[in-house]
Design an enzyme around this catalytic site. Structure first.
Site, mmCIF file in Angstrom:
data_model
loop_
_atom_site.group_PDB
_atom_site.id
_atom_site.type_symbol
_atom_site.label_atom_id
_atom_site.label_comp_id
_atom_site.label_asym_id
_atom_site.label_seq_id
_atom_site.Cartn_x
_atom_site.Cartn_y
_atom_site.Cartn_z
ATOM 1 N N CYS A 72 0.868 -1.228 -0.171
ATOM 2 C CA CYS A 72 0.008 0.012 -0.054
ATOM 3 C C CYS A 72 0.980 1.331 -0.207
ATOM 4 O O CYS A 72 1.640 1.391 0.754
ATOM 5 C CB CYS A 72 -0.873 0.003 1.174
ATOM 6 N N CYS A 181 -1.272 3.491 -6.726
ATOM 7 C CA CYS A 181 -2.103 3.098 -5.449
ATOM 8 C C CYS A 181 -2.276 1.508 -5.806
ATOM 9 O O CYS A 181 -2.626 1.287 -7.209
ATOM 10 C CB CYS A 181 -3.338 3.651 -5.465
HETATM 11 N N1 DGL Z 1 -4.106 0.626 -1.585
HETATM 12 C C1 DGL Z 1 -3.432 1.693 -1.174
HETATM 13 C C2 DGL Z 1 -2.504 2.491 -1.728
HETATM 14 O O1 DGL Z 1 -1.673 1.871 -2.413
HETATM 15 C C3 DGL Z 1 -4.526 2.527 -0.260
HETATM 16 C C4 DGL Z 1 -5.868 3.003 -0.820
HETATM 17 C C5 DGL Z 1 -6.772 3.644 0.234
HETATM 18 O O2 DGL Z 1 -7.232 2.774 1.152
HETATM 19 O O3 DGL Z 1 -7.012 4.677 0.222
HETATM 20 O O4 DGL Z 1 -2.327 3.494 -1.701
#
Ligand code: DGL
Length: 251
Positions: A72, A181
Site C-alpha cells: 500500500c 495505489c
Molecule cells: N491501496 C492503497 C495504496 O496503495 C491504499 C488505498 C486507500 O485505502 O486509500 O495507496
C-alpha cells in the site's frame, strides 16, 4: 521457523502485489491481511493512517511472519519508517509510485501520477517529485478505491469515473501514467482507454523483486514450501471472497 510472508494493505489492493510475488516466488507461503473495514485510508489524516497501519501490521507480526510487505503506497508513506525502526531484525518492504521508471521512459511529454490524497501530500512523495517530477502531474484518484472495494472495478461506472479524472489531460502530451495505489491495477484498462498512447507503470514487479532480494539477503528464501495463501480481513468473509476473486482475475 515460521515461513509466512506477511502482506498488508488497507483492503484488496495489495492482492495485486501479492499476485506478482506469487508469480515470481510460487513456493513461498503468504499471509495477506486487508483492513477492508477501514478502507479507504487515502482521505484520512496522517495519525489515523499510522494507527490503522500499526494495528494491521501488528497482526502480521503477532503471527511471526518472516518478512512484511506493506502493499500500500499510502501506508508506506505514513508508517514504513516507523515500523522499520521498531523492527530492524525484519525485512520490511514498502512501496512508492513508480515515477522513476516513468520519468525515464518519457519522450518529451508529461507523466500523470495517480494516487491517493495522502500519498500525494506526504513527504516521501515530495522527495520523489524533487528527483523525478519535473514533468509530473499528480492526480488524486478520488472515488477509485471505493469502487474497487465494492467489487465494481470492471464496470462502466468505474470506467466513467476514471474517464472523468483523466480526460482533462487527454489533449496534453501524456507519455506515461503511474498507478500509484495498489488498488488501481484493476482499473488499468479504463486508464488505457482514456489515454491510449500512454505507457502505464505500477510498482508491483519492483516490489516483488525487492522482496525476493531481501529474502535472499536475510537467508529466508524457501523454495519448497507448499505455496499457500491465507487471507485475513477486518471486513469479514465478503472481503475475503473479493480478494480471492481479484487474485483469480489477475491470472
Ligand atoms: N491501496 C492503497 C495504496 O496503495 C491504499 C488505498 C486507500 O485505502 O486509500 O495507496
Amino acid at each position: 521457523m515460521n515461513d509466512l510472508i506477511g502482506f498488508f494493505d488497507s483492503g484488496v489492493g495489495g492482492v495485486s502485489v501479492l499476485h506478482e510475488a506469487r508469480r515470481i516466488m510460487p513456493n513461498e507461503n503468504y499471509l495477506f491481511y486487508g483492513d477492508n473495514a477501514h478502507a479507504p485510508y487515502g482521505p484520512r489524516p496522517l495519525e489515523e493512517i499510522r494507527a490503522l497501519s500499526a494495528a494491521g501490521i501488528g497482526l502480521l507480526l503477532e503471527r511471526g511472519v518472516k518478512a512484511v510487505v506493506i502493499a500500500c503506497n499510502t501506508a508506506t508513506s505514513a508508517y514504513a519508517e516507523i515500523v522499520r525502526a521498531q523492527h530492524p531484525e525484519l525485512p520490511i518492504i514498502g512501496m512508492e509510485p513508480a515515477l522513476k521508471p516513468a520519468h525515464f521512459a518519457r519522450h518529451g511529454g508529461k507523466v500523470i501520477v495517480l494516487a491517493t490524497a495522502a500519498t500525494l501530500k506526504l513527504e516521501k512523495f515530495e522527495r520523489l517529485m524533487a528527483r523525478y517530477g519535473d514533468e509530473a502531474i499528480p492526480v488524486v484518484g478520488e472515488g477509485l478505491v471505493e469502487l474497487v472495494e465494492n467489487g465494481r472495478a470492471q464496470t462502466p461506472e468505474a470506467a466513467a469515473r476514471v474517464r472523468a479524472l483523466l480526460e482533462p489531460y487527454s489533449d496534453k502530451q501524456i507519455d506515461a501514467v503511474v498507478l500509484g495505489c495498489t488498488h488501481y491495477p484493476y482499473l488499468r484498462e479504463h486508464v488505457q482507454a482514456v489515454l491510449p498512447h500512454a505507457q502505464i507503470f505500477d510498482g508491483r514487479e519492483g516490489t516483488a523483486m525487492r522482496l525476493k532480494s531481501q529474502l535472499e539477503k536475510y537467508g529466508l528464501r524457501s523454495d519448497d514450501a507448499p505455496g499457500i495463501v491465507e487471507y485475513r480481513s477486518s471486513g469479514g468473509p465478503e472481503a475475503i471472497a473479493l480478494m480471492e476473486k481479484l487474485m483469480a482475475w489477475m491470472d
